[in-house]
Motif scaffolding. Structure first.
Motif, short mmCIF file in Angstrom:
data_model
loop_
_atom_site.label_atom_id
_atom_site.label_comp_id
_atom_site.label_asym_id
_atom_site.label_seq_id
_atom_site.Cartn_x
_atom_site.Cartn_y
_atom_site.Cartn_z
N ALA A 103 0.84 -1.09 0.11
CA ALA A 103 -0.11 0.03 0.04
C ALA A 103 0.77 1.18 0.01
O ALA A 103 1.86 1.34 0.78
CB ALA A 103 -1.09 0.26 1.24
N ARG A 104 0.51 2.23 -0.85
CA ARG A 104 1.13 3.45 -0.87
C ARG A 104 0.16 4.36 -0.44
O ARG A 104 -0.76 4.75 -1.50
CB ARG A 104 1.57 3.64 -2.33
CG ARG A 104 2.70 2.95 -2.69
CD ARG A 104 4.20 3.16 -2.00
NE ARG A 104 5.27 2.64 -2.25
CZ ARG A 104 6.05 2.05 -1.45
NH1 ARG A 104 5.65 1.67 -0.40
NH2 ARG A 104 6.94 1.20 -2.06
N ARG A 105 -0.08 5.02 0.62
CA ARG A 105 -0.93 5.88 1.21
C ARG A 105 -0.91 7.22 0.11
O ARG A 105 -0.19 7.54 -0.41
CB ARG A 105 -0.51 6.42 2.49
CG ARG A 105 -0.26 5.16 3.66
CD ARG A 105 -1.63 4.45 3.72
NE ARG A 105 -1.47 3.69 4.81
CZ ARG A 105 -1.48 2.32 4.80
NH1 ARG A 105 -1.67 1.71 3.55
NH2 ARG A 105 -1.44 1.58 5.63
N LEU A 106 -2.30 7.55 -0.06
CA LEU A 106 -3.42 7.36 0.56
C LEU A 106 -4.17 6.63 -0.47
O LEU A 106 -5.33 6.12 -0.06
CB LEU A 106 -4.10 8.72 0.67
CG LEU A 106 -3.89 9.67 1.67
CD1 LEU A 106 -4.24 11.01 1.86
CD2 LEU A 106 -3.86 8.93 2.99
N ASP A 107 -3.82 6.31 -1.58
CA ASP A 107 -4.90 5.89 -2.68
C ASP A 107 -4.23 4.62 -3.49
O ASP A 107 -4.66 4.50 -4.44
CB ASP A 107 -5.43 6.91 -3.35
CG ASP A 107 -4.47 7.82 -3.86
OD1 ASP A 107 -3.00 7.64 -3.94
OD2 ASP A 107 -4.86 8.93 -4.25
N VAL A 108 -2.84 4.38 -3.35
CA VAL A 108 -2.31 3.30 -4.50
C VAL A 108 -1.96 1.91 -3.71
O VAL A 108 -1.57 1.72 -2.78
CB VAL A 108 -1.06 3.97 -4.90
CG1 VAL A 108 -0.35 2.82 -5.95
CG2 VAL A 108 -1.38 5.22 -5.68
N ILE A 109 -2.38 0.93 -4.32
CA ILE A 109 -1.92 -0.39 -4.04
C ILE A 109 -1.01 -1.01 -5.05
O ILE A 109 -1.49 -0.77 -6.20
CB ILE A 109 -3.15 -1.55 -3.68
CG1 ILE A 109 -4.03 -1.04 -2.71
CG2 ILE A 109 -2.62 -3.09 -3.94
CD1 ILE A 109 -5.32 -1.81 -2.43
N ARG A 110 0.41 -1.49 -4.89
CA ARG A 110 1.01 -2.11 -5.68
C ARG A 110 1.03 -3.50 -5.87
O ARG A 110 0.98 -4.18 -4.67
CB ARG A 110 2.52 -1.67 -5.49
CG ARG A 110 2.81 -0.01 -5.80
CD ARG A 110 4.08 0.45 -5.74
NE ARG A 110 5.04 -0.17 -4.77
CZ ARG A 110 6.40 -0.51 -4.69
NH1 ARG A 110 6.89 0.09 -5.84
NH2 ARG A 110 6.96 -1.15 -3.89
N VAL A 111 0.80 -3.99 -6.75
CA VAL A 111 0.84 -5.64 -6.88
C VAL A 111 1.91 -6.09 -7.67
O VAL A 111 2.34 -5.57 -8.75
CB VAL A 111 -0.30 -6.04 -7.72
CG1 VAL A 111 -0.58 -7.58 -7.70
CG2 VAL A 111 -1.70 -5.58 -6.97
N ALA A 112 2.77 -6.98 -7.14
CA ALA A 112 4.08 -7.44 -7.83
C ALA A 112 4.21 -8.95 -7.91
O ALA A 112 4.95 -9.64 -6.96
CB ALA A 112 5.38 -6.75 -6.81
N PRO A 113 3.86 -9.35 -8.99
CA PRO A 113 4.04 -10.61 -9.30
C PRO A 113 5.49 -11.08 -9.39
O PRO A 113 6.31 -10.46 -9.91
CB PRO A 113 3.40 -11.02 -10.51
CG PRO A 113 3.17 -9.66 -11.37
CD PRO A 113 3.24 -8.58 -10.28
N THR A 114 6.07 -11.94 -8.73
CA THR A 114 7.53 -12.39 -8.59
C THR A 114 7.81 -13.57 -9.35
O THR A 114 7.11 -14.73 -9.17
CB THR A 114 7.94 -12.43 -7.17
OG1 THR A 114 7.47 -11.42 -6.42
CG2 THR A 114 9.46 -12.85 -6.98
N ALA A 115 8.47 -13.65 -10.51
CA ALA A 115 8.84 -14.56 -11.17
C ALA A 115 9.53 -15.74 -10.85
O ALA A 115 9.22 -16.98 -11.20
CB ALA A 115 9.82 -14.15 -12.43
N LEU A 116 10.14 -15.76 -9.47
CA LEU A 116 10.64 -17.04 -8.88
C LEU A 116 9.77 -17.91 -8.23
O LEU A 116 9.90 -19.07 -8.22
CB LEU A 116 11.62 -16.50 -7.89
CG LEU A 116 12.96 -16.25 -8.34
CD1 LEU A 116 14.11 -15.77 -7.28
CD2 LEU A 116 13.77 -17.39 -9.17
N TYR A 117 8.47 -17.28 -7.96
CA TYR A 117 7.58 -18.00 -7.20
C TYR A 117 6.12 -17.92 -7.37
O TYR A 117 5.33 -18.52 -6.91
CB TYR A 117 7.87 -18.23 -5.43
CG TYR A 117 7.78 -16.65 -4.82
CD1 TYR A 117 6.79 -16.25 -4.55
CD2 TYR A 117 9.18 -16.32 -4.68
CE1 TYR A 117 6.64 -14.95 -4.04
CE2 TYR A 117 9.23 -14.86 -3.96
CZ TYR A 117 8.12 -14.18 -3.89
OH TYR A 117 8.14 -13.17 -3.31
N ASN A 118 5.59 -16.86 -7.84
CA ASN A 118 4.25 -16.57 -8.29
C ASN A 118 3.94 -17.43 -9.43
O ASN A 118 4.64 -17.38 -10.37
CB ASN A 118 3.88 -15.30 -8.45
CG ASN A 118 3.72 -14.24 -7.06
OD1 ASN A 118 4.33 -13.46 -7.05
ND2 ASN A 118 3.01 -15.03 -6.35
#
Length: 146
Positions: A103-118
């Motif tokens: 979460a990046r306040r106040l209004d952003v969510i970062r989604v980070a798929p990781t190549a090694l395990y997602n």
């Protein structure tokens, strides 16, 4: 042994007879890099991120609540800007589903798929959970505005 500590001067004083568990695990975890290469990881990372973006854009309610603000060359993350102070509610509900995002306040969510395990399936399940959360939020907002 006497009960008095006498440190050895210099770098020699930091030697240990047994490495700590954290040190051993850190080195052990590097073995996975011997099973792949950076080109393969980058390719998978790009595929995962593009797949995630497609799934997010296919959500029927996404335009009403959030939009993707990450530029086209995003690395392995997408930033979702949430309108009308909905981010914290969505973030909390994702945590309830045991989904880890940033979460990046106040209004952003970062989604980070990781190549090694997602996996692609995990991304599909994430977007499915997010879609259910957004649908619930839209229904609650519609009821409250009546």
């Amino acid at each position: 042994m006497i009960n008095k500590f006498k440190p050895i001067p210099g770098a020699s004083g930091y030697q240990l007879s047994n490495p700590s568990v954290i040190d051993v695990i850190s080195v052990y975890s590097l073995e996975i890099y011997g099973k792949t290469d950076m080109a393969t990881l980058m390719s998978r990372s790009n595929l995962l991120t593009r797949y995630l973006k497609k799934l997010l854009l296919d959500l029927p309610s996404y335009l009403e609540i959030f939009h993707i603000i990450t530029p086209e060359l995003s690395g392995s993350q997408l930033s979702l800007y949430f309108r009308n102070e909905k981010m914290q509610n969505v973030f909390d509900r994702l945590k309830d589903h045991k989904i880890t995002v940033d979460a990046r306040r106040l209004d952003v969510i970062r989604v980070a798929p990781t190549a090694l395990y997602n996996t692609f399936e995990e991304l599909r399940l994430f977007v499915e959970a997010l879609g259910n959360i957004l649908e619930n939020i839209l229904n609650v907002t519609t009821i409250q505005s009546r």
